[in-house]
Structures are given as structure tokens and as C-alpha cells.
Design an enzyme around this catalytic site. Structure first.
Site, PDB file in Angstrom:
ATOM      1  N   HIS A  12       0.118  38.587  25.095  1.00  0.00           N
ATOM      2  CA  HIS A  12      -0.399  37.578  24.211  1.00  0.00           C
ATOM      3  C   HIS A  12      -0.111  37.716  22.751  1.00  0.00           C
ATOM      4  O   HIS A  12       0.786  38.916  22.522  1.00  0.00           O
ATOM      5  CB  HIS A  12      -1.408  38.075  23.623  1.00  0.00           C
ATOM      6  CG  HIS A  12      -2.922  37.854  25.040  1.00  0.00           C
ATOM      7  ND1 HIS A  12      -3.518  37.397  25.495  1.00  0.00           N
ATOM      8  CD2 HIS A  12      -3.051  39.319  26.146  1.00  0.00           C
ATOM      9  CE1 HIS A  12      -4.480  37.174  26.633  1.00  0.00           C
ATOM     10  NE2 HIS A  12      -4.660  38.624  26.617  1.00  0.00           N
TER      11      HIS A  12
ATOM     12  N   CYS B  78      10.203  40.114  54.585  1.00  0.00           N
ATOM     13  CA  CYS B  78       8.972  39.611  54.196  1.00  0.00           C
ATOM     14  C   CYS B  78       9.337  37.672  54.481  1.00  0.00           C
ATOM     15  O   CYS B  78       9.966  37.637  53.086  1.00  0.00           O
ATOM     16  CB  CYS B  78       8.072  40.363  53.340  1.00  0.00           C
ATOM     17  SG  CYS B  78       6.738  39.132  52.277  1.00  0.00           S
TER      18      CYS B  78
END
Length: 485
Positions: free
Chosen positions: A49, A399
Site C-alpha cells: 500500500h 508440478c
């Protein structure tokens, strides 16, 4: 006796540990779970932020802006994923532009650089998939996105290699004051320390209230999210916020640091400090409210949903400092959003407090640099072939969704504070985070964990504790298979 014990190995605890490891101190981190980054830090938006939202003059505002300014340099020093994407807080009503102006003025007071208010044409040119109702936006170019696991694990690993001890599966049960410090009773024995850093997330009020008559109260605020496939990742470029309300910044839409699309969170105040279940109502709210700001979100590409808890203190600010009536007990509490962004500055603030108290010597061997897991996909074809020639495990894909090799999984297990579970591997390598959500790679990853850690297959867990994946002994499993035949 330790000089400092930190309770909690989330992002705030890890940041404090790393900053304190710059000094000659005997430091230990106690964590109730089996790994770092198992609480609030693992389930959040991953947003860096800019700092326009917090109340001017608050600790939250100060540390948010400082943390944001440090994040890019820190990502290079500690080798974790970070992107400076900017953010847009959008207006969809006639009154919205006035609210944006107030946010702009607040951001300027907080020291946020580069803020601009964009009109309808400017904002839609920047983000074509914004809702047709969007009529203006506050653009914050300093905002970004970060891998929350990467940040937390990197700071913890760096603290460990600089001398900090970590004790996992060690739950704090009670804290007693001593004449010159504290006694901490845990599930694995008693520890003594001169100073405590209370970085226990939603449980920080529990530990504070064991030693202080000035009570803290933390409310767990649940946020539910939906994560979409990488093929949806380019739907927005910047992080898109709705105008904030009393419950926070609302439902956002953002890329993640690894290219997915993330939508959420809700904001539901709970009493249950373990309430991380998702609900049909919560996910329905995510779907509905996100469409006020961004149109045509491809929700058919959702690959998983999850929920996390934010630790909201009643004063709506960070609580960082020594408890008035408990000398040596340093609170790091109420670290709700923007806690992830603020963590580098939070760690520095904690270290300054303890440095002032103990006057320690600097650690001449402190090394601020940490190298992450090798990523063959980031190499050129020639470099990748050379790597595989030297280390063939990097050529064995485990994966398929995320194209993660055996070499990367081995590195995740063998490195400092290495992975001990499927989720530990997943947070370090992304194996299991793709489209099939570990449906195909789990057995192979378990075989690697079994081989590397020397533990039976039936003892391997998803996330520590009792989260075992295989029931019964190998012998029983074989007998059951024979019976079925």
C-alpha cells in the site's frame, strides 16, 4: 536466559528478528505452528500500500509509507517477488470525486509521493476493464504487489543465517514476570528472557493481558478471497480499490506477484481467532462487490478460495512499544492492513526500542543478503541446459501447472528453515499452487519429503500438526490393497 524472545514467526516477528540480528544478541523466535508464515501473513492480499488511507499522524501512516519506500530495495537484497504496479482507488458515484480529493489530501499529509486524481477518460484509458460506472480515480504510483510468503520466509531465513534461533511447534501457554525478565511456559518447556517481542497476530492481546493491567483487545476480522488462474492475470494492470469504509479498503481486484488474479477480501468481525473457513455468503459478496469496480471478471477461472484473519485493535492503529506496567514486554500488536507493507519499518522500530534498552554491540558478521531458490524458468535456454547438466533434478518437472522441478523442491527442503510439509514446499516454490491445486504433484512431493527428511509417508502432513494425508501404516495399506484385489 535469552536477551530477546519473539513470539510469532509471521511477517512482523520475522522482520523484528532480522533487524535484531544486526546486533550481538541472543535471540529466539517461538512459533506454535510447524513453519514461518502460517497465520495472518499467509492469507492476505499481498498489496504494498502507498499509505494514503491511514489517519495522518498515526503509527500506521508513518510505518506504511516507510515500509512502502523500502520494499523494492529489500526485494533485491532478500530475493523475493515484488512488482511496482501502482494502485487506483475508484469512484462510482457523484459524491465519489470529493471523497477521492480527501484521500489525496490525506496521502499528501502522510508523505505519499506522486498521487494524482484521474478523470473518467484517463482512468478508463489506463484500465479498460473498469466498470462503466467508474468516473474518477486516485492514482498511487508507489503502490505495488509482493509475494507475502516470499517476504516472510526471506526475512526469517536471513535472521536465521545471522544467528537467530527458531523453535517451531512451540505454543506459548503462559508468561510470568521475573525480577530481571520473563519466564515463558510453552508446550515444549520453559524459556527465560530479558525482553519479549509480542508479535502473535490475533493472539497478541492474550499475551499482553498476561503481564499488563492495561488490557488490549483484538478483534479477528475475516477476509475471504477468490484466486483466479494465471490466464486471467492481465484483466487489470494496477491494484483496483473501491473507496474505503469503516471496515477497510473493501473488495479489491489485483494481479498477484506471480501473475494470477486475486479478488477480495470481505470484512467480517469474529470472536473465533481460528475462524478461517470460507462461506458461500462471503464468496458471493466477493463476486458481487468486485463487479462494482471491475467488469467481466472471468470467475469461471477461479482455481481456489481462502480466508485470512486481520488483527484489528480497538484503537484502529498499530500498537508498538513497551507495555507501561510491564518493563521489557514489547508489543507489536494490532498489525492489520497495511501490516505486510509496514513490516520492514515495524522490524526497524522494534529493533530501535531494544537497542536503546540493551545498548548491544553491532554484529560484525551480519549479512543482509539472502539468495532465494533457483528458478530455471528465469534462465535462458542455454543456462537452463547447463544447470540441468550439472544438477539433473532441475530437469525433472514435479508440478506441471507451475513448472516446478525436483531441484527447486530439494532446495526448499534443504535450505535454512527448510520445508517440512506440502504447504511448506508450496509456499517456497509454488508447487501445488496452480490450476490443479496439487492434485497431480502431491504424491511426488510427498515422496521427496519422505526421502529427504527420513520420515514415514504416513507421517507427512499438509501443514503440520494432525494434517496427515495417509491413514494407517504401510503394512495396513498393502493389506487393504490385497483385500480389494
Amino acid at each position: 536466559m535469552y536477551d530477546v524472545i519473539i513470539i510469532g514467526a509471521g511477517v512482523s516477528g520475522a522482520a523484528a528478528a532480522r533487524e535484531l540480528s544486526r546486533y550481538k544478541l541472543n535471540i529466539c523466535v517461538l512459533e506454535r505452528d510447524e513453519d514461518v508464515c502460517c497465520g495472518t501473513s499467509k492469507a492476505n492480499s499481498g498489496i504494498v500500500h502507498s499509505g494514503y488511507d491511514a489517519e495522518p499522524g498515526s503509527l500506521m501512516a508513518e510505518l506504511n509509507v516507510k515500509g512502502c519506500e523500502q520494499m523494492e530495495v529489500l526485494s533485491k537484497e532478500l530475493d523475493f517477488a515484488y512488482k511496482n504496479t501502482g494502485s487506483l482507488t475508484v469512484s462510482t458515484t457523484e459524491e465519489g470525486p470529493q471523497a477521492l480529493q480527501k484521500l489525496y489530501e490525506r496521502g499528501v499529509k502522510n508523505g505519499v509521493k506522486g498521487l494524482r486524481i484521474l478523470n473518467r477518460e484517463e482512468v478508463h484509458e489506463m484500465e479498460p476493464n473498469l466498470s462503466d460506472e467508474v468516473n474518477a480515480a486516485l492514482y498511487a504510483p508507489t503502490a505495488g504487489i509482493v509475494c507475502p510468503f516470499g517476504l516472510n520466509i526471506a526475512m526469517a531465513e536471513n535472521a536465521f543465517t545471522n544467528g537467530v534461533e527458531f523453535k517451531f511447534d512451540t505454543e506459548v501457554k503462559n508468561i510470568r514476570k521475573l525480577e530481571n525478565g520473563f519466564s515463558i511456559e510453552t508446550s515444549k518447556g520453559t524459556y527465560e528472557t530479558k525482553y519479549i517481542v509480542n508479535a502473535a497476530g490475533v493472539y497478541a492481546d492474550v499475551f499482553h493481558n498476561m503481564v499488563s493491567e492495561k488490557k488490549l483487545h483484538i478483534t479477528p476480522r475475516k477476509g475471504e478471497y477468490m484466486l483466479l488462474d494465471k490466464s486471467a492475470g492481465k484483466h487489470v494492470n494496477a491494484t483496483i480499490f473501491a473507496l474505503p469504509n469503516k471496515f477497510g479498503k473493501g473488495v479489491l481486484v489485483t494481479q498477484t506477484a506471480h501473475g494470477n488474479l486475486l479478488v477480495g477480501p470481505t470484512a467480517t468481525d469474529l470472536e473465533d481467532k481460528e475462524g478461517v473457513n470460507t462461506t458461500a455468503e462471503g464468496l458471493g459478496e466477493v463476486r458481487e462487490k468486485s463487479q462494482y469496480t471491475v467488469k467481466d471478471i472471468p470467475f469461471r477461472k477461479v482455481i481456489t478460495s481462502f480466508a485470512g484473519l486481520r488483527a484489528v485493535e480497538d484503537g484502529m492503529d498499530f500498537v508498538i512499544g513497551e507495555a507501561e506496567d510491564a518493563p521489557g514486554f514489547i508489543d507489536c500488536a494490532g498489525i492489520a492492513s497495511p501490516g505486510l507493507t509496514s513490516s520492514p519499518a515495524i522490524g526497524a522500530r522494534i529493533a530501535e526500542i531494544i537497542k536503546e534498552k540493551l545498548q548491544p554491540e553491532e554484529n560484525p558478521d551480519f549479512d543482509p543478503v539472502r539468495k532465494g531458490i533457483k528458478n530455471p524458468a528465469a534462465l535462458s535456454l542455454e543456462e537452463r541446459n547447463e544447470l540441468i547438466k550439472k544438477e539433473p533434478a532441475y530437469g525433472n518437472i514435479i508440478c506441471r501447472c507451475e513448472m516446478i522441478s525436483e531441484g527447486e523442491i530439494l532446495d526448499a527442503i534443504r535450505r535454512p528453515l527448510g520445508a517440512k510439509s506440502l504447504d511448506g514446499v508450496k509456499r517456497r516454490t509454488r508447487a501445488g499452487m496452480g490450476r490443479c491445486q496439487a492434485g497431480f504433484c502431491s504424491p511426488k512431493t510427498m515422496e521427496i519429503l519422505h526421502r529427504e527428511l527420513g520420515i514415514p509417508m504416513e507421517e507427512i502432513t499438509k501443514a503440520g500438526g494432525e494434517s496427515k494425508l495417509i491413514e494407517g501404516t504401510n503394512k495396513n495399506l498393502a493389506e487393504e490393497g490385497a483385500d480389494h484385489e
